[in-house]
Design a protein around this motif. Sequence first.
Motif, PDB file in Angstrom:
ATOM      1  N   GLN A  97       0.704  -1.264  -0.118  1.00 50.95           N
ATOM      2  CA  GLN A  97       0.029   0.129   0.159  1.00 50.95           C
ATOM      3  C   GLN A  97       1.022   1.288  -0.068  1.00 50.95           C
ATOM      4  O   GLN A  97       0.285   2.277  -0.454  1.00 50.95           O
ATOM      5  CB  GLN A  97      -0.954   0.052   1.217  1.00 50.95           C
ATOM      6  CG  GLN A  97      -1.750  -1.163   1.274  1.00 50.95           C
ATOM      7  CD  GLN A  97      -2.481  -1.212   2.558  1.00 50.95           C
ATOM      8  OE1 GLN A  97      -3.723  -1.051   2.563  1.00 50.95           O
ATOM      9  NE2 GLN A  97      -2.178  -1.548   3.667  1.00 50.95           N
ATOM     10  N   SER A  98       2.114   1.053   0.284  1.00 53.67           N
ATOM     11  CA  SER A  98       2.906   2.374   0.528  1.00 53.67           C
ATOM     12  C   SER A  98       4.354   2.175   0.048  1.00 53.67           C
ATOM     13  O   SER A  98       5.158   2.789   0.312  1.00 53.67           O
ATOM     14  CB  SER A  98       3.133   3.038   1.885  1.00 53.67           C
ATOM     15  OG  SER A  98       3.674   1.816   2.889  1.00 53.67           O
ATOM     16  N   ASP A 146       5.357   2.668  -2.809  1.00 56.05           N
ATOM     17  CA  ASP A 146       5.983   3.917  -3.639  1.00 56.05           C
ATOM     18  C   ASP A 146       6.603   4.786  -2.937  1.00 56.05           C
ATOM     19  O   ASP A 146       7.634   5.698  -3.355  1.00 56.05           O
ATOM     20  CB  ASP A 146       4.981   4.162  -4.571  1.00 56.05           C
ATOM     21  CG  ASP A 146       3.842   4.870  -3.918  1.00 56.05           C
ATOM     22  OD1 ASP A 146       3.481   4.201  -2.700  1.00 56.05           O
ATOM     23  OD2 ASP A 146       3.118   5.636  -4.326  1.00 56.05           O
ATOM     24  N   ARG A 147       6.357   4.848  -1.642  1.00 57.62           N
ATOM     25  CA  ARG A 147       7.078   5.804  -0.708  1.00 57.62           C
ATOM     26  C   ARG A 147       8.132   5.322   0.079  1.00 57.62           C
ATOM     27  O   ARG A 147       9.006   6.135   0.534  1.00 57.62           O
ATOM     28  CB  ARG A 147       6.128   6.517   0.326  1.00 57.62           C
ATOM     29  CG  ARG A 147       4.956   7.020  -0.396  1.00 57.62           C
ATOM     30  CD  ARG A 147       4.035   7.670   0.732  1.00 57.62           C
ATOM     31  NE  ARG A 147       3.413   6.937   1.554  1.00 57.62           N
ATOM     32  CZ  ARG A 147       2.019   6.387   1.828  1.00 57.62           C
ATOM     33  NH1 ARG A 147       1.439   6.508   0.600  1.00 57.62           N
ATOM     34  NH2 ARG A 147       1.679   5.732   2.639  1.00 57.62           N
ATOM     35  N   VAL A 148       8.496   4.043   0.027  1.00 56.74           N
ATOM     36  CA  VAL A 148       9.743   3.401   0.471  1.00 56.74           C
ATOM     37  C   VAL A 148      10.761   3.137  -0.347  1.00 56.74           C
ATOM     38  O   VAL A 148      11.927   3.339   0.169  1.00 56.74           O
ATOM     39  CB  VAL A 148       8.970   2.183   1.106  1.00 56.74           C
ATOM     40  CG1 VAL A 148      10.471   1.171   1.622  1.00 56.74           C
ATOM     41  CG2 VAL A 148       8.058   2.193   2.250  1.00 56.74           C
ATOM     42  N   ASP A 151      12.671   4.293  -4.455  1.00 52.20           N
ATOM     43  CA  ASP A 151      12.611   5.172  -5.316  1.00 52.20           C
ATOM     44  C   ASP A 151      13.320   4.321  -6.591  1.00 52.20           C
ATOM     45  O   ASP A 151      14.463   4.638  -7.218  1.00 52.20           O
ATOM     46  CB  ASP A 151      13.399   6.412  -5.057  1.00 52.20           C
ATOM     47  CG  ASP A 151      13.587   7.304  -5.966  1.00 52.20           C
ATOM     48  OD1 ASP A 151      12.635   7.646  -6.749  1.00 52.20           O
ATOM     49  OD2 ASP A 151      14.424   8.209  -6.104  1.00 52.20           O
ATOM     50  N   THR A 194      -5.075   1.631  -2.625  1.00 53.43           N
ATOM     51  CA  THR A 194      -3.955   2.283  -2.331  1.00 53.43           C
ATOM     52  C   THR A 194      -2.616   1.267  -2.902  1.00 53.43           C
ATOM     53  O   THR A 194      -1.868   1.952  -3.362  1.00 53.43           O
ATOM     54  CB  THR A 194      -3.795   2.428  -0.842  1.00 53.43           C
ATOM     55  OG1 THR A 194      -3.594   1.546  -0.018  1.00 53.43           O
ATOM     56  CG2 THR A 194      -4.809   3.431  -0.423  1.00 53.43           C
ATOM     57  N   ALA A 222      -0.220   2.641  -5.676  1.00 57.14           N
ATOM     58  CA  ALA A 222       1.514   2.548  -5.314  1.00 57.14           C
ATOM     59  C   ALA A 222       2.109   1.933  -6.527  1.00 57.14           C
ATOM     60  O   ALA A 222       3.042   2.253  -6.991  1.00 57.14           O
ATOM     61  CB  ALA A 222       1.597   1.854  -4.003  1.00 57.14           C
ATOM     62  N   ASN A 274       2.626   3.837  -9.701  1.00 60.33           N
ATOM     63  CA  ASN A 274       3.599   4.711  -9.190  1.00 60.33           C
ATOM     64  C   ASN A 274       5.062   4.137  -9.457  1.00 60.33           C
ATOM     65  O   ASN A 274       6.031   4.871  -9.879  1.00 60.33           O
ATOM     66  CB  ASN A 274       3.765   5.444  -8.077  1.00 60.33           C
ATOM     67  CG  ASN A 274       2.378   6.548  -7.752  1.00 60.33           C
ATOM     68  OD1 ASN A 274       1.932   6.962  -8.736  1.00 60.33           O
ATOM     69  ND2 ASN A 274       2.207   6.740  -6.698  1.00 60.33           N
TER      70      ASN A 274
END
Length: 181
Positions: free
Chosen positions: A66-67, A69-71, A73, A93, A97, A100
């Motif tokens: 779920q996250s 894409d924020r962890v 690069d 979500t 992700a 992304n």
Amino acid sequence: MKDKRTPLEIWVSKLADHHKPRILLTGAKQWDGSPPSNHRQFCPHAEWIGTDIEPGRGVHIVADLQSIDRVIDEKFDAIFSPATLEHIERPWTAMYAMTNLLKRHGFLYLHTHQTFPLHGYPSDFFRFSKEALKTLAHDAGLETIKAGYDGECKIVPPPECKIWNDAAPCFLNVTICAEKR
């Protein structure tokens, strides 16, 4: 003319001409007692990077889908997501992700359950129709190439169930191949 290929066959064909594509494999942890994964057969010339919510064999990136894409690069040519989305608390979500993480013109293959027994790893949240997968993909910015069902099955209700539609089809799995434009 309508393409008779399955979403998986289309995904494989889209990657056939890529030189060493980078593919993110979701739900990659190899559990004790589980059969060996055979995903590499679909794109043997690829660099496969495994992700899961827990560390273990086959996992290169420990992250919540779920996250993710924020962890990290990184961008991928493709994502292969087998039997993972039903275990995600908020699948919309996770779809966003994954989008992304795809390069432009990157391809997602996703396989999940339409009718299937409840199972953990660690939780089991959802079942999906092909329309649901198309909506999730569209809302995340992906263009559906093809969605479909496989594994036709039959649900046998208990005798006390008085309202039932035997004519309605049931399938074990639902799949989608989609592209980031």
